[in-house]
Design an enzyme around this catalytic site. Sequence first.
Site, PDB file in Angstrom:
ATOM      1  N   HIS A 119      30.305   1.506 -38.376  1.00  0.00           N
ATOM      2  CA  HIS A 119      31.383   0.526 -38.226  1.00  0.00           C
ATOM      3  C   HIS A 119      31.946   0.464 -36.811  1.00  0.00           C
ATOM      4  CE1 HIS A 119      31.187   0.711 -42.595  1.00  0.00           C
ATOM      5  NE2 HIS A 119      31.931  -0.365 -42.651  1.00  0.00           N
ATOM      6  N   GLY A 120      31.428   1.280 -35.896  1.00  0.00           N
ATOM      7  CA  GLY A 120      31.841   1.193 -34.497  1.00  0.00           C
ATOM      8  C   GLY A 120      31.613  -0.201 -33.932  1.00  0.00           C
TER       9      GLY A 120
END
Length: 198
Positions: A119-120
């Site tokens: 999810h970065g």
Amino acid sequence: MAAKILMLVGDFVEDYEVMVPFQALQMVGHTVHAVCPNKKSGESVRTAVHDFEGDQTYSEKPGHNFTLNANFAEVKPADYDALVVPGGRAPEYLRLNQDVIAMVQHFAKTNKPIAAICHGAQLLAAAGAIRGKRCCAYPACAPEVQAAGGQYVEVPVTEAVVDGNLVTAPAWPAHPRWLAEFLKVLGTRIEHAELMAV
């Protein structure tokens, strides 16, 4: 040559995705400063363990407390050679912080190495750091990558994608490949000597 690396974290960052790169990058001689908005060195963030157990999405369990080792308010992105953005739930709220966005934009505009996992990509997308770039992320983030002008590349969960200074991966099972590719972008050479039995 050793690099000075900034790691942007927050509460409920994915446990493996913060612990493993934080330790592994230091193990090969790099300096890693992990920071979180409104927190100081010595304070901690809570982590979450995301696992893949046959459900339609990942499961989530409590992880460790991860201790920060630098003060967010004192960080100057120009002092760092590279950026690491772990996944988990932290990126979804970190992207609301304009200081965090400005930090990510610095690394993108100066073409410094950036490694993001899972999810970065949400944080990179919010900062406009993936426009025109090939990258991967947790599959549920594909619409955000595409909406931000990135080219989402679907790869096995153990693989990574490199586009210039950007190294991305879908989730923590890709750590061996993701970190190896990031080290190449950093210019880090690891030499293997033959071991001899005595």
